[in-house]
Design an enzyme around this catalytic site. Sequence first.
Site, mmCIF file in Angstrom:
data_model
loop_
_atom_site.group_PDB
_atom_site.id
_atom_site.type_symbol
_atom_site.label_atom_id
_atom_site.label_comp_id
_atom_site.label_asym_id
_atom_site.label_seq_id
_atom_site.Cartn_x
_atom_site.Cartn_y
_atom_site.Cartn_z
ATOM 1 N N SER A 159 -1.040 1.147 -0.484
ATOM 2 C CA SER A 159 -0.804 0.152 -1.531
ATOM 3 C C SER A 159 0.319 0.641 -2.423
ATOM 4 O O SER A 159 0.216 1.718 -3.037
ATOM 5 C CB SER A 159 -2.056 -0.049 -2.375
ATOM 6 O OG SER A 159 -1.689 -0.700 -3.579
ATOM 7 N N HIS B 16 0.736 -2.625 1.880
ATOM 8 C CA HIS B 16 -0.156 -3.490 1.103
ATOM 9 C C HIS B 16 0.444 -3.728 -0.284
ATOM 10 O O HIS B 16 0.786 -2.786 -0.994
ATOM 11 C CB HIS B 16 -1.520 -2.797 1.000
ATOM 12 C CG HIS B 16 -2.584 -3.604 0.329
ATOM 13 N ND1 HIS B 16 -3.324 -4.559 0.978
ATOM 14 C CD2 HIS B 16 -3.058 -3.585 -0.944
ATOM 15 C CE1 HIS B 16 -4.218 -5.089 0.147
ATOM 16 N NE2 HIS B 16 -4.070 -4.522 -1.035
ATOM 17 N N ASP C 165 -0.082 -5.488 -3.918
ATOM 18 C CA ASP C 165 -1.121 -5.990 -4.825
ATOM 19 C C ASP C 165 -0.523 -6.857 -5.921
ATOM 20 O O ASP C 165 0.122 -6.354 -6.836
ATOM 21 C CB ASP C 165 -1.868 -4.805 -5.454
ATOM 22 C CG ASP C 165 -2.851 -4.181 -4.482
ATOM 23 O OD1 ASP C 165 -3.642 -4.928 -3.892
ATOM 24 O OD2 ASP C 165 -2.811 -2.947 -4.302
ATOM 25 N N MET D 42 -1.084 -9.156 -9.082
ATOM 26 C CA MET D 42 -2.089 -9.360 -10.142
ATOM 27 C C MET D 42 -1.506 -10.211 -11.259
ATOM 28 O O MET D 42 -0.331 -10.057 -11.611
ATOM 29 C CB MET D 42 -2.517 -8.005 -10.715
ATOM 30 C CG MET D 42 -3.018 -7.038 -9.658
ATOM 31 S SD MET D 42 -3.675 -5.555 -10.423
ATOM 32 C CE MET D 42 -4.006 -4.560 -8.957
ATOM 33 N N HIS E 264 -1.860 -9.126 -1.097
ATOM 34 C CA HIS E 264 -3.200 -9.333 -1.662
ATOM 35 C C HIS E 264 -3.046 -10.043 -2.995
ATOM 36 O O HIS E 264 -2.598 -9.434 -3.974
ATOM 37 C CB HIS E 264 -3.863 -7.948 -1.810
ATOM 38 C CG HIS E 264 -5.222 -7.975 -2.419
ATOM 39 N ND1 HIS E 264 -5.856 -6.827 -2.858
ATOM 40 C CD2 HIS E 264 -6.086 -8.993 -2.652
ATOM 41 C CE1 HIS E 264 -7.050 -7.150 -3.337
ATOM 42 N NE2 HIS E 264 -7.214 -8.447 -3.236
ATOM 43 N N MET F 66 -4.365 -11.346 -6.209
ATOM 44 C CA MET F 66 -5.456 -11.304 -7.191
ATOM 45 C C MET F 66 -5.042 -12.219 -8.334
ATOM 46 O O MET F 66 -4.742 -11.772 -9.453
ATOM 47 C CB MET F 66 -5.688 -9.854 -7.658
ATOM 48 C CG MET F 66 -6.376 -9.022 -6.593
ATOM 49 S SD MET F 66 -6.222 -7.250 -6.871
ATOM 50 C CE MET F 66 -4.649 -6.960 -6.061
ATOM 51 N N MET G 116 -13.611 -5.622 -1.013
ATOM 52 C CA MET G 116 -13.209 -4.813 -2.172
ATOM 53 C C MET G 116 -14.284 -3.758 -2.418
ATOM 54 O O MET G 116 -15.456 -4.083 -2.637
ATOM 55 C CB MET G 116 -13.071 -5.692 -3.426
ATOM 56 C CG MET G 116 -11.950 -6.715 -3.388
ATOM 57 S SD MET G 116 -10.305 -6.059 -3.054
ATOM 58 C CE MET G 116 -10.126 -4.822 -4.340
ATOM 59 N N PHE H 82 -7.080 -2.251 -10.652
ATOM 60 C CA PHE H 82 -6.449 -0.952 -10.889
ATOM 61 C C PHE H 82 -6.596 -0.048 -9.674
ATOM 62 O O PHE H 82 -7.600 -0.110 -8.953
ATOM 63 C CB PHE H 82 -7.085 -0.269 -12.104
ATOM 64 C CG PHE H 82 -6.985 -1.095 -13.348
ATOM 65 C CD1 PHE H 82 -5.816 -1.096 -14.104
ATOM 66 C CD2 PHE H 82 -8.030 -1.915 -13.734
ATOM 67 C CE1 PHE H 82 -5.709 -1.895 -15.238
ATOM 68 C CE2 PHE H 82 -7.929 -2.716 -14.869
ATOM 69 C CZ PHE H 82 -6.765 -2.703 -15.622
ATOM 70 N N GLY I 250 -6.915 3.930 -8.172
ATOM 71 C CA GLY I 250 -7.535 5.180 -8.611
ATOM 72 C C GLY I 250 -8.972 5.081 -9.065
ATOM 73 O O GLY I 250 -9.467 5.976 -9.758
ATOM 74 N N ASP J 95 -10.503 -2.130 0.622
ATOM 75 C CA ASP J 95 -9.540 -1.953 -0.457
ATOM 76 C C ASP J 95 -10.219 -1.353 -1.687
ATOM 77 O O ASP J 95 -11.046 -2.005 -2.330
ATOM 78 C CB ASP J 95 -8.909 -3.303 -0.804
ATOM 79 C CG ASP J 95 -7.677 -3.164 -1.681
ATOM 80 O OD1 ASP J 95 -7.318 -2.024 -2.024
ATOM 81 O OD2 ASP J 95 -7.083 -4.200 -2.011
#
Length: 233
Positions: free
Chosen positions: A12, A37, A39, A41, A70, A72, A141, A147, A149, A177
């Site tokens: 990601s 990947h 992300d 958001m 992805h 979101m 998920m 976020f 980490g 993920d």
Amino acid sequence: MAFSTAIKIAPSILSADFANFGAECRAIEAQGADWVHVDVMDGHFVPNLTFGPATCKAIRPHIQGVMDVHLMISPVDQYIDAYAAAGADVITAHLESGPHIHRTLQAIRNTGKKAGLAINPGSGIEQVEYLLDLVDLICVMTVNPGFGGQKFIHSQVDKVRSLRAMCGTRPIHIEIDGGVTVETAPLVAAAGADVLVAGSAVFSGGSVDNPAPYGENIRAIRRAAEAAVKGLV
Ligand code: DX5
Ligand code: ZN
């Protein structure tokens, strides 16, 4: 993009150097990444903001393989064409993104791209049964989205097993993920997952100028997952 359930590692770029996306994408692919990947958001569906279709379009030429986007975001339908035009190969929307996920998946399929369905940790899988013929990928998920980490949520491993059984012989990827590491990858691989997204676990210790750790991290996660599939752990 021929279907296979071989383990695929999808770093990601949420954990990449945001000032250097092109070079980071080239570096992770050179170091053995199977998919990239991305992300997206919106600061509304999830409490964080990343990037839009213009960024996806800009990084596309730096990715030779699969660009796995992805989303979101909510609402999602009005942005699908923009991500398709930006060059996504897989476009994943959330089950929870609105009342009409069936329509959303149809809209993704209509662009000619692969359709993904992401499921939050708190959501059940009953509705997935009615969507199976519209999906090419189910993204489980294993953290609450927003976020990188975060800690892997172990209760999701059973969900993966149930989904793999529900998919039967259909050519559907199961992607994981969140919180994927050398320790957690074997759990989900043994349960039937084939695409492992990893942000912090891939990018940790490396950089564009020192990309070898990316390769070491990717190989370690792949080895751990493949051993679990073979029943070696
Ligand atoms: C979380 C994102 C993930 C995230 C994974 O909302 O969808 O792709 O970047 O990051 P790690 O591997 O660090 O948990
Ligand atoms: Zn993601």
